[in-house]
Design an enzyme around this catalytic site. Sequence first.
Site, mmCIF file in Angstrom:
data_model
loop_
_atom_site.group_PDB
_atom_site.id
_atom_site.type_symbol
_atom_site.label_atom_id
_atom_site.label_comp_id
_atom_site.label_asym_id
_atom_site.label_seq_id
_atom_site.Cartn_x
_atom_site.Cartn_y
_atom_site.Cartn_z
ATOM 1 N N THR A 1 -24.845 -42.691 44.153
ATOM 2 C CA THR A 1 -23.566 -42.822 43.435
ATOM 3 C C THR A 1 -22.560 -41.908 44.122
ATOM 4 O O THR A 1 -22.940 -40.868 44.667
ATOM 5 C CB THR A 1 -23.767 -42.391 41.965
ATOM 6 O OG1 THR A 1 -24.535 -43.382 41.322
ATOM 7 C CG2 THR A 1 -22.454 -42.187 41.224
ATOM 8 N N ARG B 1 -26.252 -53.464 31.453
ATOM 9 C CA ARG B 1 -26.268 -52.019 31.176
ATOM 10 C C ARG B 1 -25.062 -51.328 31.831
ATOM 11 O O ARG B 1 -24.718 -51.608 32.970
ATOM 12 C CB ARG B 1 -27.572 -51.418 31.715
ATOM 13 C CG ARG B 1 -27.694 -49.895 31.554
ATOM 14 C CD ARG B 1 -27.302 -49.167 32.830
ATOM 15 N NE ARG B 1 -27.593 -47.734 32.772
ATOM 16 C CZ ARG B 1 -27.150 -46.857 33.649
ATOM 17 N NH1 ARG B 1 -26.407 -47.248 34.662
ATOM 18 N NH2 ARG B 1 -27.452 -45.579 33.544
ATOM 19 N N ASP C 1 -22.826 -43.906 32.826
ATOM 20 C CA ASP C 1 -21.782 -42.924 32.517
ATOM 21 C C ASP C 1 -20.574 -43.018 33.447
ATOM 22 O O ASP C 1 -19.483 -42.574 33.086
ATOM 23 C CB ASP C 1 -22.362 -41.510 32.621
ATOM 24 C CG ASP C 1 -22.876 -41.216 34.034
ATOM 25 O OD1 ASP C 1 -23.545 -42.099 34.615
ATOM 26 O OD2 ASP C 1 -22.595 -40.125 34.558
ATOM 27 N N GLY D 1 -26.313 -39.057 38.139
ATOM 28 C CA GLY D 1 -27.662 -38.864 37.612
ATOM 29 C C GLY D 1 -27.972 -39.931 36.575
ATOM 30 O O GLY D 1 -27.343 -40.991 36.564
ATOM 31 N N GLY E 1 -27.459 -41.849 33.783
ATOM 32 C CA GLY E 1 -26.211 -42.006 33.046
ATOM 33 C C GLY E 1 -26.341 -41.844 31.546
ATOM 34 O O GLY E 1 -25.440 -41.305 30.889
HETATM 35 N N1 ASP Z 1 -24.930 -42.085 36.827
HETATM 36 C C1 ASP Z 1 -25.172 -43.364 37.397
HETATM 37 C C2 ASP Z 1 -25.572 -44.322 36.306
HETATM 38 O O1 ASP Z 1 -26.335 -43.946 35.447
HETATM 39 C C3 ASP Z 1 -26.229 -43.377 38.451
HETATM 40 C C4 ASP Z 1 -26.227 -42.240 39.435
HETATM 41 O O2 ASP Z 1 -25.373 -41.372 39.360
HETATM 42 O O3 ASP Z 1 -27.072 -42.221 40.338
HETATM 43 O O4 ASP Z 1 -25.183 -45.459 36.349
#
Ligand code: ASP
Length: 341
Positions: free
Chosen positions: A209, A237, A240, A261, A263
């Site tokens: 991300t 889905r 965040d 991370g 989300g």
């Molecule tokens: N935060 C992102 C999500 O949950 C994924 C990521 O940051 O790797 O969609």
Amino acid sequence: MMKSSHPLSIGLLTLIILMTSTPRMQAQQNLASKPRFAIILHGGAGGEPDKWTEQYKQARRESLGQALDVGVKLLEGGGSSLAAVEAVVRVLEDDPMFNAGRGCVLNEQGEHELDASIMDGRNLACGAVAGVKRAKNPITAARRVMTDTRHVLLSGVGADKFAESIGLELVSADYFITEEQRSAWKSWQAREADRKKGAQIAQPRYLGTVGCVAIDSQGNIAAGTSTGGLMGKRWGRVGDSPVIGAGTYAANDTCGVSCTGTGEEFIRHNVAADLSARLRYANQSLSAAADTIIQKILPDDCGGLIAIDKQYNIAAQFNTAALARALADSSGRREIRLARE
Ligand code: ASP
């Protein structure tokens, strides 16, 4: 009548000034004439640094550095933090090495669904898109939701239709889905089938991300985040990254922040808004607030954040093994790191 000074005496005076000004004074003069700024970007949390080859690390650092340079150039030229954030995130979206735009991870059905958001700390204006499939650069679609509509978040077909209606570049699935991500998805699917049969296998965390936070010479803070979400996520889905206050936040009187991370945890703990609130109401420092949220409040091995406060302090915190990040500021500081090195 004023007596005009002799050209020789002006030359002599300039020479004396030049000779008596110390290198420190000269450096200060240079700094004073350049726009003040700070910028940090991330390329996702997670991954297993022990398994990375030198070649992989080098390629990743190069990509982060190229994106950073785009932002630095804009800010050095007096550009706005908002322009820098959008430009940096676009570069990372176009780079197939990251889980945003081209090269994004795939959902349980093997399809792409992209999320992004951006926020302007001057006035709390913000915009986001969730589950888009055609807008080539979701961060730009998010910025246009902010500037061209009275809404904050558009989703799915409606968001793509909006992008089309304002003339943004549209692309098809072939553009977003790379061979590498197709095969990563096939491995995910095979492991998932084994898990359903009762095998105890952990799914690896797919990183990549992207996000960026910047403050410009006017003290304006902006933040943006863009992602393909989590590998194998349920169709529909939303994580965040497009949720203002969870994955992204910016307010000139506190800070800007972009998260990465799992989300669901970042939404549950309202991470980005909490960071800003800790500065505003508890008078915590940026680094102390980031440390508390990531190391004490979030579950272990969950993710990280990047942030900049109104004093141009930069922070990066993570509780995963890695957080790919790059930062720079107008004092000449420039750092690129992948994990805890
Ligand atoms: N935060 C992102 C999500 O949950 C994924 C990521 O940051 O790797 O969609």
